[in-house]
Motif scaffolding. Structure first.
Motif, PDB file in Angstrom:
ATOM      1  N   ILE A  79      -1.981  -2.414   2.039  1.00 45.28           N
ATOM      2  CA  ILE A  79      -0.734  -1.731   2.411  1.00 45.28           C
ATOM      3  C   ILE A  79      -0.751  -0.320   1.831  1.00 45.28           C
ATOM      4  O   ILE A  79      -1.036  -0.129   0.653  1.00 45.28           O
ATOM      5  CB  ILE A  79       0.492  -2.501   1.883  1.00 45.28           C
ATOM      6  N   MET A  80      -0.418   0.646   2.682  1.00 43.13           N
ATOM      7  CA  MET A  80      -0.256   2.032   2.247  1.00 43.13           C
ATOM      8  C   MET A  80       1.218   2.387   2.404  1.00 43.13           C
ATOM      9  O   MET A  80       1.738   2.385   3.520  1.00 43.13           O
ATOM     10  CB  MET A  80      -1.122   2.969   3.091  1.00 43.13           C
ATOM     11  N   ALA A  81       1.888   2.634   1.300  1.00 38.59           N
ATOM     12  CA  ALA A  81       3.302   3.016   1.332  1.00 38.59           C
ATOM     13  C   ALA A  81       3.417   4.502   1.648  1.00 38.59           C
ATOM     14  O   ALA A  81       2.666   5.317   1.117  1.00 38.59           O
ATOM     15  CB  ALA A  81       3.956   2.710  -0.008  1.00 38.59           C
ATOM     16  N   ILE A  94       5.779   1.076  -6.624  1.00 38.96           N
ATOM     17  CA  ILE A  94       5.203   0.753  -5.322  1.00 38.96           C
ATOM     18  C   ILE A  94       3.841   0.072  -5.490  1.00 38.96           C
ATOM     19  O   ILE A  94       3.555  -0.937  -4.850  1.00 38.96           O
ATOM     20  CB  ILE A  94       5.105   2.024  -4.454  1.00 38.96           C
ATOM     21  N   LEU A  95       3.014   0.607  -6.373  1.00 34.99           N
ATOM     22  CA  LEU A  95       1.692   0.019  -6.603  1.00 34.99           C
ATOM     23  C   LEU A  95       1.807  -1.334  -7.301  1.00 34.99           C
ATOM     24  O   LEU A  95       1.067  -2.267  -6.991  1.00 34.99           O
ATOM     25  CB  LEU A  95       0.795   0.984  -7.391  1.00 34.99           C
ATOM     26  N   THR A  96       2.763  -1.461  -8.218  1.00 35.33           N
ATOM     27  CA  THR A  96       2.994  -2.731  -8.902  1.00 35.33           C
ATOM     28  C   THR A  96       3.457  -3.806  -7.916  1.00 35.33           C
ATOM     29  O   THR A  96       3.109  -4.981  -8.053  1.00 35.33           O
ATOM     30  CB  THR A  96       4.031  -2.563 -10.032  1.00 35.33           C
ATOM     31  N   GLU A 100      -1.708  -0.776  -1.991  1.00 39.48           N
ATOM     32  CA  GLU A 100      -2.997  -0.248  -2.439  1.00 39.48           C
ATOM     33  C   GLU A 100      -3.003   1.269  -2.517  1.00 39.48           C
ATOM     34  O   GLU A 100      -3.858   1.855  -3.185  1.00 39.48           O
ATOM     35  CB  GLU A 100      -4.119  -0.705  -1.496  1.00 39.48           C
ATOM     36  N   ALA A 101      -2.074   1.918  -1.823  1.00 36.58           N
ATOM     37  CA  ALA A 101      -2.027   3.380  -1.812  1.00 36.58           C
ATOM     38  C   ALA A 101      -0.596   3.845  -1.568  1.00 36.58           C
ATOM     39  O   ALA A 101       0.242   3.086  -1.102  1.00 36.58           O
ATOM     40  CB  ALA A 101      -2.950   3.930  -0.728  1.00 36.58           C
ATOM     41  N   TYR A 102      -0.364   5.123  -1.877  1.00 38.45           N
ATOM     42  CA  TYR A 102       0.963   5.725  -1.794  1.00 38.45           C
ATOM     43  C   TYR A 102       0.813   7.155  -1.296  1.00 38.45           C
ATOM     44  O   TYR A 102      -0.002   7.910  -1.826  1.00 38.45           O
ATOM     45  CB  TYR A 102       1.571   5.690  -3.201  1.00 38.45           C
ATOM     46  N   VAL A 119      -8.347   3.696   2.229  1.00 42.60           N
ATOM     47  CA  VAL A 119      -7.875   2.330   2.015  1.00 42.60           C
ATOM     48  C   VAL A 119      -8.697   1.347   2.855  1.00 42.60           C
ATOM     49  O   VAL A 119      -9.061   0.272   2.377  1.00 42.60           O
ATOM     50  CB  VAL A 119      -6.363   2.201   2.350  1.00 42.60           C
ATOM     51  N   LEU A 120      -9.025   1.719   4.070  1.00 45.26           N
ATOM     52  CA  LEU A 120      -9.784   0.819   4.938  1.00 45.26           C
ATOM     53  C   LEU A 120     -11.237   0.653   4.493  1.00 45.26           C
ATOM     54  O   LEU A 120     -11.865  -0.350   4.817  1.00 45.26           O
ATOM     55  CB  LEU A 120      -9.734   1.316   6.390  1.00 45.26           C
TER      56      LEU A 120
END
Length: 122
Positions: A79-81, A94-96, A100-102, A119-120
């Motif tokens: 998941i990338m926020a 968000i990471l907690t 996986e990314a922000y 991320v991919l």
């Protein structure tokens, strides 16, 4: 085979921008406007990545990230926020929660695409 990306975003302009960018880079995209539909859409679409807005009506993106990461079938999907939250500690929260990314809004087009590809590749 093209990678599949589920894009969760309630703002129409952002949703169109993210989807257009991803499609231009060869991704298959499934837009989701309502966070309450995310889990079902993820199960049916089987994405390689979920891009998650944090500020959604009805349900928080943070809650959705936690829900996805606790689901036996979905927890492996990165998941990338993408959020306008830019306060101190927001990235950590968000990471907690399991992302996986922000990436913060407003996005940099280049950084957005690089983050998706990064991320991919993990």
């Amino acid at each position: 085979m093209a990678k599949r990306v589920l894009v969760v975003e309630d703002n129409e302009l952002n949703l169109k921008l993210f989807c257009d960018l991803l499609r231009a880079h060869g991704f298959v995209v499934e837009p989701v406007r309502d966070g309450r539909e995310v889990v079902d859409k993820a199960r049916n679409f089987v994405p390689n990545l979920i891009i998650m807005d944090i500020q959604l009506p009805h349900v928080s993106g943070l809650e959705l990230i936690e829900q996805i990461k606790q689901d036996g079938q979905l927890k492996i999907i990165p998941i990338m926020a993408v959020t306008a939250y830019a306060g101190k500690g927001d990235e950590d929260r968000i990471l907690t929660a399991g992302a996986e990314a922000y990436v913060s809004k407003p996005i940099s087009v280049g950084r957005f695409v690089e983050s998706v590809q990064s991320v991919l590749q993990r």
